[in-house]
Design a protein around this motif. Structure first.
Motif, PDB file in Angstrom:
ATOM      1  N   ALA A 323       0.709  -1.341  -0.158  1.00  0.00           N
ATOM      2  CA  ALA A 323       0.085   0.028   0.097  1.00  0.00           C
ATOM      3  C   ALA A 323       0.862   1.375  -0.015  1.00  0.00           C
ATOM      4  N   VAL A 324       1.748   1.295   0.755  1.00  0.00           N
ATOM      5  CA  VAL A 324       2.752   2.548   0.821  1.00  0.00           C
ATOM      6  C   VAL A 324       3.548   2.649  -0.537  1.00  0.00           C
ATOM      7  N   GLU A 332      -2.507   5.545   6.199  1.00  0.00           N
ATOM      8  CA  GLU A 332      -3.563   5.094   5.288  1.00  0.00           C
ATOM      9  C   GLU A 332      -3.451   3.694   5.120  1.00  0.00           C
ATOM     10  N   ALA A 333      -2.241   3.216   4.787  1.00  0.00           N
ATOM     11  CA  ALA A 333      -2.036   1.932   4.666  1.00  0.00           C
ATOM     12  C   ALA A 333      -2.249   1.131   5.799  1.00  0.00           C
ATOM     13  N   VAL A 334      -2.248   1.286   6.998  1.00  0.00           N
ATOM     14  CA  VAL A 334      -2.558   0.765   8.364  1.00  0.00           C
ATOM     15  C   VAL A 334      -4.243   0.590   8.389  1.00  0.00           C
ATOM     16  N   ARG A 335      -4.670   1.702   7.975  1.00  0.00           N
ATOM     17  CA  ARG A 335      -6.386   1.711   7.881  1.00  0.00           C
ATOM     18  C   ARG A 335      -6.678   0.608   6.783  1.00  0.00           C
ATOM     19  N   LEU A 336      -6.049   0.379   5.759  1.00  0.00           N
ATOM     20  CA  LEU A 336      -6.308  -0.453   4.756  1.00  0.00           C
ATOM     21  C   LEU A 336      -6.353  -1.904   5.349  1.00  0.00           C
ATOM     22  N   CYS A 337      -5.300  -2.079   6.130  1.00  0.00           N
ATOM     23  CA  CYS A 337      -5.035  -3.376   6.632  1.00  0.00           C
ATOM     24  C   CYS A 337      -5.956  -3.620   7.633  1.00  0.00           C
ATOM     25  N   GLU A 338      -6.734  -2.633   8.444  1.00  0.00           N
ATOM     26  CA  GLU A 338      -7.616  -2.816   9.232  1.00  0.00           C
ATOM     27  C   GLU A 338      -8.889  -3.230   8.642  1.00  0.00           C
TER      28      GLU A 338
END
Length: 367
Positions: A323-324, A332-338
């Motif tokens: 993502a990054v 944003e990448a952490v939220r995508l994983c969540e």
């Protein structure tokens, strides 16, 4: 006691060495030996000596001193509870088997206290499962204290029954220094192994520009996540290696249709690296990192805990780094994983990613 304090002082200049399950701490050896040689109070004073060479801030220094004193006192209490006696210098009438057994109990007491303290701190810091953390911490502590017990017992026997007194430290400590040096050489060999595999990533980056940066980001994220979920250092190393090499199978699928590449590249990566004997654990994690916790992944459709924990960690690191690399911010990448928890990704591992991001432990993008 003065001689042991001096030994502890010089021992504190060498950091504990660890290679996989083999760990060696000279300070721990001296502290365990001090229990039968100096008694509880003397051992507690000896345990404080290493703090004299520390350059930590005051709070950390106080914490380390308190931890060492508690360990030694717990060991001393256990030693006395099973009939352990104080050993005078040159005391030769000693049952060496009984001495070994009482020192085993003392070591177990110190190890239990250390496990409780470390697990409490890790649980408070990470918010993870206390049961899971205790199980993993116990494995690390047992291996470390088993090694320290053997060395401490030899030191005690030389000190008192063999009537060498403080001179035994002069015979003994150089041997420990040699062991530490050997472990340091092994650490160097592990670094060489990592370097040997670097050309795979370089070749992939040449074919697919950006793959090298993705490898760096995934390895850094995998390290932070694996540590946060309580994996032992040897397993963290395997997960990190897997993260670095997870996509090298793309080299073997260069001319294949995109659908086949997406489907087969994890298994292809494991196949490409299959002849490298020291990558056994990492290959398992690579092959399984596109499994999904809902059972819709590849290649075997494993569900939840059926997927090796290293693969679940790697899957989260892979998703975050992709993502990054595609332009998302770290947040944003952490939220995508969540958003993928419960379908693609494991909740515990994603929570560990969130905590690592909050602490600034994830690798910086574009360095």
């Amino acid at each position: 006691m003065i001689a042991l304090a001096v030994a502890a002082f010089f021992a504190s200049f060498g950091r504990p060495q660890a290679i996989g399950p083999i760990q060696f701490s000279v300070s721990a050896i001296v502290q365990l030996a001090a229990i039968p040689l100096t008694g509880a109070v003397g051992a507690a004073l000896v345990s404080v000596v290493p703090s004299l060479t520390e350059r930590n801030e005051a709070v950390k220094k106080i914490f380390n001193v308190a931890q060492r004193v508690l360990l030694v006192l717990a060991g001393s209490l256990a030693y006395s509870a099973v009939g352990g006696v104080g050993l005078r210098p040159a005391l030769v009438d000693i049952d060496l088997v009984a001495l070994a057994l009482t020192m085993v109990v003392a070591t177990a007491g110190a190890a239990l206290m250390n496990t409780a303290l470390l697990a409490g701190v890790l649980q408070r810091d990470s918010g993870g499962s206390l049961d899971f953390i205790i199980r993993n911490v116990t494995l690390r502590v047992v291996s470390s204290y088993a090694t320290s017990f053997v060395a401490a017992y030899i030191l005690v026997v030389l000190w008192s029954p063999a009537r060498l007194g403080w001179i035994s430290a002069l015979f003994f400590l150089p041997s420990i220094v040699v062991i530490q040096w050997s472990l340091r050489q092994l650490a160097g060999e592990w670094a060489v192994r990592r370097d040997v595999l670097a050309p795979f990533v370089t070749a992939l980056d040449t074919r697919r520009p950006g793959a090298g940066e993705s490898s760096r980001l995934a390895a850094g994220a995998a390290s932070a996540i694996a540590a946060a979920v309580g994996l032992r250092p040897s397993f963290v190393d395997k997960v990190v290696m897997a993260a670095r090499l997870r996509d090298v199978g793309l080299l073997a699928l260069e001319d294949k249709p995109p659908a086949i590449i997406r489907r087969d590249h994890a298994v292809a990566s494991a196949s490409v690296l299959g002849e490298v004997s020291f990558l056994d654990g990492s290959l398992t994690y690579i092959a399984g990192h596109h499994e999904r916790v809902d059972g819709q992944g590849r290649p075997d459709g494993l569900v939840g805990a059926q997927i090796p924990l290293g693969s679940r960690v790697l899957a989260v690191a892979d998703a975050w780094s992709d993502a990054v690399t595609d332009g998302c911010s770290a947040e944003e990448a952490v939220r995508l994983c969540e958003d993928r928890v419960g379908t693609h990704l494991d909740e515990v591992c994603v929570n560990a990613l969130r905590r690592a991001h909050g602490r600034g432990q994830l690798p910086a993008v574009g360095r």
